[in-house]
Design a protein around this motif. Sequence first.
Motif, short mmCIF file in Angstrom:
data_model
loop_
_atom_site.label_atom_id
_atom_site.label_comp_id
_atom_site.label_asym_id
_atom_site.label_seq_id
_atom_site.Cartn_x
_atom_site.Cartn_y
_atom_site.Cartn_z
N THR A 72 0.81 -1.21 0.00
CA THR A 72 0.00 0.00 0.00
C THR A 72 0.84 1.26 0.00
OG1 THR A 72 -1.62 -1.22 1.32
CG2 THR A 72 -1.95 1.14 1.13
N ARG A 76 2.62 1.63 -4.03
CA ARG A 76 1.86 2.79 -4.52
C ARG A 76 2.81 3.93 -4.88
NH1 ARG A 76 -3.75 3.40 -3.82
NH2 ARG A 76 -4.74 1.65 -2.77
N ASN A 79 4.75 2.53 -8.10
CA ASN A 79 3.83 2.37 -9.22
C ASN A 79 3.19 3.68 -9.63
OD1 ASN A 79 4.36 -0.29 -9.43
ND2 ASN A 79 2.41 -1.03 -8.67
N GLY A 80 3.02 4.59 -8.65
CA GLY A 80 2.48 5.91 -9.00
C GLY A 80 3.37 6.61 -9.99
N CYS A 263 0.90 10.40 -9.44
CA CYS A 263 1.55 10.14 -8.15
C CYS A 263 0.83 10.86 -7.02
CB CYS A 263 3.00 10.61 -8.18
SG CYS A 263 4.10 9.52 -9.09
N LEU A 266 -2.26 8.73 -6.26
CA LEU A 266 -2.01 7.42 -5.67
C LEU A 266 -1.35 7.52 -4.29
CD1 LEU A 266 -0.82 5.49 -8.84
CD2 LEU A 266 -3.03 5.32 -7.72
N TRP A 267 -0.50 8.52 -4.09
CA TRP A 267 0.18 8.67 -2.81
C TRP A 267 -0.76 9.19 -1.72
CZ3 TRP A 267 5.19 11.52 -4.77
CH2 TRP A 267 5.93 10.62 -5.55
N ASN A 269 -3.73 8.08 -0.67
CA ASN A 269 -4.13 7.00 0.22
C ASN A 269 -2.94 6.39 0.95
OD1 ASN A 269 -6.87 7.15 -0.28
ND2 ASN A 269 -6.80 5.72 -2.00
N THR A 270 -1.76 6.47 0.35
CA THR A 270 -0.56 5.97 1.01
C THR A 270 -0.30 6.74 2.29
OG1 THR A 270 0.41 5.33 -1.11
CG2 THR A 270 1.92 5.63 0.73
N GLY A 297 -10.17 -1.02 -3.45
CA GLY A 297 -9.38 -1.25 -4.65
C GLY A 297 -10.08 -2.10 -5.68
#
Length: 485
Positions: A72, A76, A79-80, A263, A266-267, A269-270, A297
């Motif tokens: 997560t 993330r 991959n972001g 990024c 996606l970041w 939620n990280t 997800g």
Amino acid sequence: MEGGARERLLGDEEEVEEGLGRRLWKENKKLWVVAGPSIFTRFSTFGVTVISQAFVGHIGSSELAAYAVVSTVLMRFANGILLGMASALETLCGQSYGAKQYHMLGIYLQRSWIVLCSCAFLLTPVFIFTTPLLKLIGQEESIAEMAGTVAHWFIPVFFSFVWGFTLQMYLQAQSKNVIITYLAVATLTLHIFLAWFMVTKLNLGLAGVMGSMILAMWIPVLGQLAFVFFGGCPETWTGFSFSAFLDLWAIVKLSLSSGVMLCLELWYNTILVLLTGYMKNAEVAIDALSICLNINGWEMMISVGFLSAAGVRVANELGAGSAKAAKFAIVNVVITSFVIGFVLFLFFLIFRGRLAYIFTDDAEVAGAVADLSPLLAFSILLNSVQPVISGVAIGAGWQGMVAFVNIGCYYLIGLPLGVVLGYAFDMHVKGIWIGMLIGTCIQTIVLIYITWRTDWDQQVLIAKDRLSKWYMDKSRKSNDARGSA
């Protein structure tokens, strides 16, 4: 030129004469040719990750928490960057295919491989030094140690995405992504069997799950490469070319703006998971939150499928010079995704925490999931629209502008508000999540407004200018290809 203008004019007149039902039927056929395989493929790919988490969760709580942090947070993060940079390929391939510059797709694909491979090597140390990095930012020592072991297993998984992301975007721009679905289904089935066999029968534990996951991620990549190299895309792939090394800086700049845009999303939620790690009883909180985010997800795979479809439809129509068709495609895909999201919103409100037992046997974790379920349901509803609008931005090439919107809404509004609610008002995970949901809601409203106010005729001219700037004559490309053979 006059003939092309006449064809577009006649096309517009035919659209006026056609009824709404007929236009919807034609548009939805084009939409689902891309969205259907994309959703199914992402379900299968995401399923590999979730099934791995389910097996890891039954190995032990420490292993589950470590896997949650790596998948997560770390994945993330990495991959972001890769997915964001690869979305530049989605813009270029989609618009080039709409403009019938077919031979340019193969060149763009090779340029993207060069850029993303370089980026992946630069990010590898993050996976190698995961344990000291997590300790540096204050994570619990037991979680950080286990996360370091898990992260090493994720390195080959991470490199598979360099090829997987780019090949998917290249194929879906030409509506040839059905092959990806077949490969994904086959590898998901294989992963379920191998993970079960290695953990249950051979007692290999974490090594068995991660070894199976690596195979499941690389088999589709090899299958897609074989499809492209051996005649699956005769118009768009004619072999390797030295032309791929030309104009790389222009691709890098678009890739960087694309990377920043995705990024930041996606970041977001990280950061939610990282902040949770500083709370009391962090292991239970992280486990519960990771389960909620994994359930979210699953729904996001539908929305991301529509993100891809929106990007392809908008890019194809802008490349073809049809502003009216692009606008109609946007309205259709947003409404379709929202209806599906609303049905799932009701479903998760009803079932609440009962779904947690798929991932864990711990009653305390399941109770925490039940408490977070209303927020999960609202996230699902909101996420049925937000990613689709981001897909529109990718199709139109707005990545740089959307990056600034994301900074303002997510990191200047949502994140500070979440910290205040979570810590100052002692609302814990729920407070952080509520604040960040508000940021996402504001971002969605802003992007909807921008999309609504956009002059799409002007966007057609911008797309035409972009394609003409990077266009390479086919004969020159063929000579380069022969020279590299």
